[in-house]
Scaffold this motif. Structure first.
Motif, PDB file in Angstrom:
ATOM      1  N   SER A 276      36.064  45.854  30.848  1.00 31.61           N
ATOM      2  CA  SER A 276      36.366  44.674  31.317  1.00 31.61           C
ATOM      3  C   SER A 276      35.332  43.715  31.633  1.00 31.61           C
ATOM      4  O   SER A 276      33.976  44.335  32.054  1.00 31.61           O
ATOM      5  CB  SER A 276      37.277  44.620  32.372  1.00 31.61           C
TER       6      SER A 276
ATOM      7  N   VAL B 279      38.849  43.330  27.953  1.00 25.82           N
ATOM      8  CA  VAL B 279      39.813  42.177  28.613  1.00 25.82           C
ATOM      9  C   VAL B 279      38.685  41.408  29.668  1.00 25.82           C
ATOM     10  O   VAL B 279      37.958  42.069  30.050  1.00 25.82           O
ATOM     11  CB  VAL B 279      40.894  42.752  29.156  1.00 25.82           C
ATOM     12  N   THR B 280      38.950  40.286  29.641  1.00 25.46           N
ATOM     13  CA  THR B 280      38.368  39.591  30.549  1.00 25.46           C
ATOM     14  C   THR B 280      39.309  38.497  31.445  1.00 25.46           C
ATOM     15  O   THR B 280      40.342  38.089  31.090  1.00 25.46           O
ATOM     16  CB  THR B 280      37.507  38.489  29.873  1.00 25.46           C
TER      17      THR B 280
ATOM     18  N   THR C   7      45.843  41.643  34.143  1.00 19.58           N
ATOM     19  CA  THR C   7      44.688  42.226  33.576  1.00 19.58           C
ATOM     20  C   THR C   7      44.207  43.358  34.486  1.00 19.58           C
ATOM     21  O   THR C   7      44.135  44.566  33.704  1.00 19.58           O
ATOM     22  CB  THR C   7      43.606  41.433  33.699  1.00 19.58           C
TER      23      THR C   7
ATOM     24  N   ILE D 236      44.766  47.337  32.672  1.00 20.11           N
ATOM     25  CA  ILE D 236      43.509  48.413  32.889  1.00 20.11           C
ATOM     26  C   ILE D 236      44.024  49.753  33.502  1.00 20.11           C
ATOM     27  O   ILE D 236      43.768  50.683  32.859  1.00 20.11           O
ATOM     28  CB  ILE D 236      42.141  47.682  33.603  1.00 20.11           C
TER      29      ILE D 236
END
Length: 371
Positions: free
Chosen positions: A341, A313-314, A326, A330
């Motif tokens: 990430s 994920v970014t 986000t 995580i």
């Protein structure tokens, strides 16, 4: 002239400049207080501002690929002949070749050096959805050394509404992989580039909508089978990944978490973690609260078993709206799911930010896919 034509953009700029010059030239003559002069000033100001906004809008659309055509812009997007022109491909596959595109790299006309982009039409047997895609075949696919080899594949998705062409013209996915291959930082991988809007103009968020488009089935069953039957691509989940930006990022995470037998790896560039509900989506879940929860990724993490998949994920600390969600995603990830990430100090929900993330994301994705 098409919406994305440079001639249209140039014409809009010239009109804006001409109206600005005309306004300056005529302003002294329209300085009187009668109604004709007032109406003239209002008309010139309005025309000048509209022309400037039009030029800026066209430039932004050309840069970020929001809409591909005038029909797309006005919600009249259609794919003429998608069903009536369908023909089965070799070995009974549901894939039709529509042409090829040259990749903008050195020796781009030579597939053995640059690879090739095929434009294909995929007709879903289970979903009854037909949609075009651009398939990038890396140079190794055409080299004698790999003549009998199978390759991993990654489905590459835009946001909504997005255009598939933007994935190689603006975000440079094939060009980035080409450079990574030269540096030996990535395994050769077939890229299947599409937009998630396979039932335009509706934003289906990759959901199997009750009594509506079966988008999730199209991507998790039909597309994988049809592409793997037509090209030398592994059919197992370990050979398939998904990478997408914005809506495409949400689709990538969701389809991998919900269908680990289809995709083993996902990358979400600025992805959301649940589907929105607005005028573009309508009711995606047919009033089913349970179906809505199952498509909420943060809810899935808390209440359902974790799949054995790889997720990247970014986000950005400043400029990105999904930052806190986000971090929560995580923190909630449980084994056997593996999460990684990319968190930038600053960046927005735009092509420039994603271009900064794509090289590392593609390398990470390539390291985890195996044919």
């Amino acid at each position: 002239m098409g919406l994305t034509s440079k001639k249209v953009l140039l014409l809009a700029v010239l009109v804006a400049v001409a109206l600005f010059v005309l306004t300056v030239w005529l302003w002294p003559r329209l300085s009187k207080g009668n109604w004709r002069a007032v109406l003239g000033r209002v008309g010139l100001l309005l025309a000048t501002q509209l022309s400037i906004f039009a030029a800026i809008g066209l430039y932004a659309n050309n840069s970020f690929g929001f809409y591909a055509s005038w029909a797309d812009l006005f919600g009249q997007e259609q794919e003429p002949g998608v069903i009536t022109n369908y023909h089965s491909g070799p070995n009974g596959t549901k894939l039709q070749m529509l042409g090829t595109e040259r990749i903008s790299v050195q020796n781009g006309s030579r597939p053995t050096s640059a690879g090739r982009i095929d434009k294909v039409l995929i007709r879903g047997e289970h979903s009854r959805i037909a949609s075009p895609a651009f398939v990038y075949l890396p140079p190794q696919y055409f080299q004698k050394k790999y003549a009998k080899a199978k390759f991993p594949a990654a489905l590459v998705l835009t946001g909504y509404p997005g255009t598939a062409e933007a994935l190689y013209k603006k975000l440079h996915f094939p060009q980035t992989q080409h450079e990574l291959l030269k540096q030996r930082k990535m395994r050769p991988t077939v890229l299947v580039m599409m937009r998630p809007t396979v039932a335009p103009p509706r934003d289906t968020e990759c959901v199997d909508i009750p009594n509506g488009p079966q988008t999730e089935t199209f991507f998790t069953k039909d597309l994988r089978r049809d592409i793997a039957e037509h090209y030398r691509i592994g059919s197992a989940a370990k050979s398939w990944g998904v990478i997408g930006d914005s809506t495409g990022g949400y689709c990538a995470l969701k389809m991998t978490m919900r269908h680990p037998d289809a995709y083993s790896t996902a990358v979400a560039l600025s992805g959301a973690y649940k589907a929105p509900r607005d005028t573009t989506t309508g009711d995606l879940f047919g009033g089913s609260r349970q179906l809505e929860r199952e498509n909420n990724l943060l809810w899935r993490q808390r209440h359902l078993p974790a799949p054995s998949v790889n997720l990247l994920v970014t986000t950005s600390k400043q400029g990105e709206g999904n930052y806190h969600q986000t971090l929560r995603f995580i923190e909630q990830t449980k084994s056997p799911t593996h999460v990684s990430s990319i968190i930038l100090d600053s960046g927005g929900h735009n092509f420039n930010t994603w271009r900064r993330e794509i090289p590392a994301a593609l390398q990470w994705l390539g390291d985890r896919l195996k044919a």
